[in-house]
Design a protein around this motif. Structure first.
Motif, PDB file in Angstrom:
ATOM      1  N   GLY A 104     146.509  57.169  39.610  1.00 25.51           N
ATOM      2  CA  GLY A 104     148.555  56.907  39.075  1.00 25.51           C
ATOM      3  C   GLY A 104     148.281  58.787  38.882  1.00 25.51           C
ATOM      4  O   GLY A 104     147.599  59.457  38.934  1.00 25.51           O
ATOM      5  N   LYS A 106     150.068  61.216  35.795  1.00 24.01           N
ATOM      6  CA  LYS A 106     151.540  61.181  34.718  1.00 24.01           C
ATOM      7  C   LYS A 106     152.761  62.173  35.390  1.00 24.01           C
ATOM      8  O   LYS A 106     152.912  62.181  35.753  1.00 24.01           O
ATOM      9  CB  LYS A 106     150.999  62.373  33.834  1.00 24.01           C
ATOM     10  CG  LYS A 106     149.429  61.827  33.419  1.00 24.01           C
ATOM     11  CD  LYS A 106     149.003  62.822  31.991  1.00 24.01           C
ATOM     12  CE  LYS A 106     147.305  62.910  31.906  1.00 24.01           C
ATOM     13  NZ  LYS A 106     147.614  63.601  30.661  1.00 24.01           N
ATOM     14  N   SER A 107     153.631  61.197  33.936  1.00 25.38           N
ATOM     15  CA  SER A 107     155.203  61.569  34.483  1.00 25.38           C
ATOM     16  C   SER A 107     155.366  63.023  34.698  1.00 25.38           C
ATOM     17  O   SER A 107     154.217  64.115  34.046  1.00 25.38           O
ATOM     18  CB  SER A 107     155.861  60.952  32.779  1.00 25.38           C
ATOM     19  OG  SER A 107     155.459  61.617  32.046  1.00 25.38           O
ATOM     20  N   LEU A 108     156.568  63.929  35.078  1.00 25.04           N
ATOM     21  CA  LEU A 108     156.909  64.938  34.826  1.00 25.04           C
ATOM     22  C   LEU A 108     156.760  65.459  34.154  1.00 25.04           C
ATOM     23  O   LEU A 108     155.990  66.767  34.210  1.00 25.04           O
ATOM     24  CB  LEU A 108     157.865  65.171  35.722  1.00 25.04           C
ATOM     25  CG  LEU A 108     158.610  66.252  35.976  1.00 25.04           C
ATOM     26  CD1 LEU A 108     157.656  66.979  36.974  1.00 25.04           C
ATOM     27  CD2 LEU A 108     159.939  66.298  36.465  1.00 25.04           C
ATOM     28  N   SER A 109     157.265  64.943  32.939  1.00 28.88           N
ATOM     29  CA  SER A 109     157.438  65.798  31.606  1.00 28.88           C
ATOM     30  C   SER A 109     155.505  65.764  30.928  1.00 28.88           C
ATOM     31  O   SER A 109     154.798  67.451  30.787  1.00 28.88           O
ATOM     32  CB  SER A 109     158.234  65.540  30.336  1.00 28.88           C
ATOM     33  OG  SER A 109     157.731  64.022  30.071  1.00 28.88           O
ATOM     34  N   GLU A 110     154.463  65.159  31.314  1.00 30.90           N
ATOM     35  CA  GLU A 110     152.969  65.647  31.009  1.00 30.90           C
ATOM     36  C   GLU A 110     152.404  65.737  31.868  1.00 30.90           C
ATOM     37  O   GLU A 110     151.330  66.575  30.654  1.00 30.90           O
ATOM     38  CB  GLU A 110     152.609  63.648  30.687  1.00 30.90           C
ATOM     39  CG  GLU A 110     153.144  62.923  29.515  1.00 30.90           C
ATOM     40  CD  GLU A 110     152.213  61.734  30.001  1.00 30.90           C
ATOM     41  OE1 GLU A 110     151.291  61.574  29.376  1.00 30.90           O
ATOM     42  OE2 GLU A 110     152.717  60.834  30.279  1.00 30.90           O
ATOM     43  N   SER A 111     153.403  65.924  33.304  1.00 29.65           N
ATOM     44  CA  SER A 111     152.481  66.915  34.011  1.00 29.65           C
ATOM     45  C   SER A 111     152.182  68.355  33.470  1.00 29.65           C
ATOM     46  O   SER A 111     151.705  68.940  33.527  1.00 29.65           O
ATOM     47  CB  SER A 111     152.866  66.182  35.676  1.00 29.65           C
ATOM     48  OG  SER A 111     152.542  64.951  35.631  1.00 29.65           O
TER      49      SER A 111
END
Length: 267
Positions: A104, A106-111
């Motif tokens: 998987g 991570k989401s864009l913000s988390e990345s």
């Protein structure tokens, strides 16, 4: 000329200063969880370093390779590119050989948040480590013993010092020696810290993208599952890639800018 008694005191205070800086980095800074406190400790590292340098007869940061010489940014960029590229090759090979699986992202913000912390935190960590392990050692020994012996001493100390992060084992020691070749040679070649820190920073950023700050399978941008029983070939990549990186760096040595003014050295 330093007499025998003065020399003993000199090396005693030099070793004591090294131990203090190393503990300060690996215990106080690295083990602090509060980011504000950690940043304050990082800032206070430099006054402490200045005091220790004066106590050991070095009067400036330039004497340990922290010099903003012409085109120092080029060395930093070249170093970062080398370190990041070779570690990316390392991860690509391990992935191809089924050393881990990406399950998987991570989401864009988390990345973006992860990348931000990895990018800046690893620069600070790499920079401070390089100051202690290479800048401090070369700065204090460069007029005392042959440069090749300083090279060897610095690599061995780096291999031992890396046990703060990974624990002490034969495999980790051999890996650190292989990696230490590039880090130490870049400092030895250029007489400044920037190419060294660039390489260290670049490979750490690549490591952080996959493993995060703390080295967990879910700590980076990618969510990965490690192979519980890696093959000998996969294990050997951890030694082969640093050695190939050193060979590449040596062949590319003419592209690095040498700091000729602030840290003179015979070649």
């Amino acid at each position: 000329m330093i007499d025998l008694k003065q020399r003993k005191y000199y090396f005693f205070f030099t070793i004591l200063g090294f131990i203090l800086l190393d503990i300060y980095l690996n215990v106080f800074i690295a083990k602090t969880n509060n980011i504000v406190t950690q940043l304050l400790l990082v800032i206070l590292f430099f006054p402490l370093l200045k005091i220790i340098l004066k106590a050991t007869k070095l009067n400036s940061f330039k004497s340990i390779g922290i010099a903003f010489h012409p085109k120092w940014k080029r060395n930093l960029i070249i170093g970062f590119s080398i370190g990041f590229t070779f570690w990316l090759i390392k991860y690509a090979l391990v992935y191809i050989l089924n050393g881990f699986e990406i399950v998987g992202v991570k989401s864009l913000s988390e990345s973006l948040i992860t990348f931000f912390f990895v990018f800046f935190a690893f620069f600070i960590g790499s920079f401070l480590n390089d100051i202690i392990i290479r800048g401090y050692i070369f700065g204090h020994l460069k007029d005392k013993i042959n440069g090749k012996w300083i090279f060897i001493i610095s690599i061995l100390i780096y291999a031992l010092d890396d046990s703060w992060n990974e624990g002490f084992s034969l495999s980790n020691t051999l890996f650190s020696i292989a990696l230490g070749l590039s880090l130490t040679y870049s400092f030895y070649r250029t007489s400044s810290i920037w190419a060294d820190t660039g390489i260290h920073w670049g490979l750490n950023v690549c490591y952080g993208i996959f493993n995060g700050m703390l080295g967990s399978s879910n700590g980076g941008i990618f969510i990965i599952t490690d192979n519980a029983n890696p093959s000998i070939i996969i294990d050997s990549i951890s030694y082969i890639i640093p050695l190939l990186m050193f060979l590449f760096l040596y062949l590319l040595r003419g592209k690095l800018i040498i700091n000729k003014d602030d840290y003179p050295k015979k070649r």
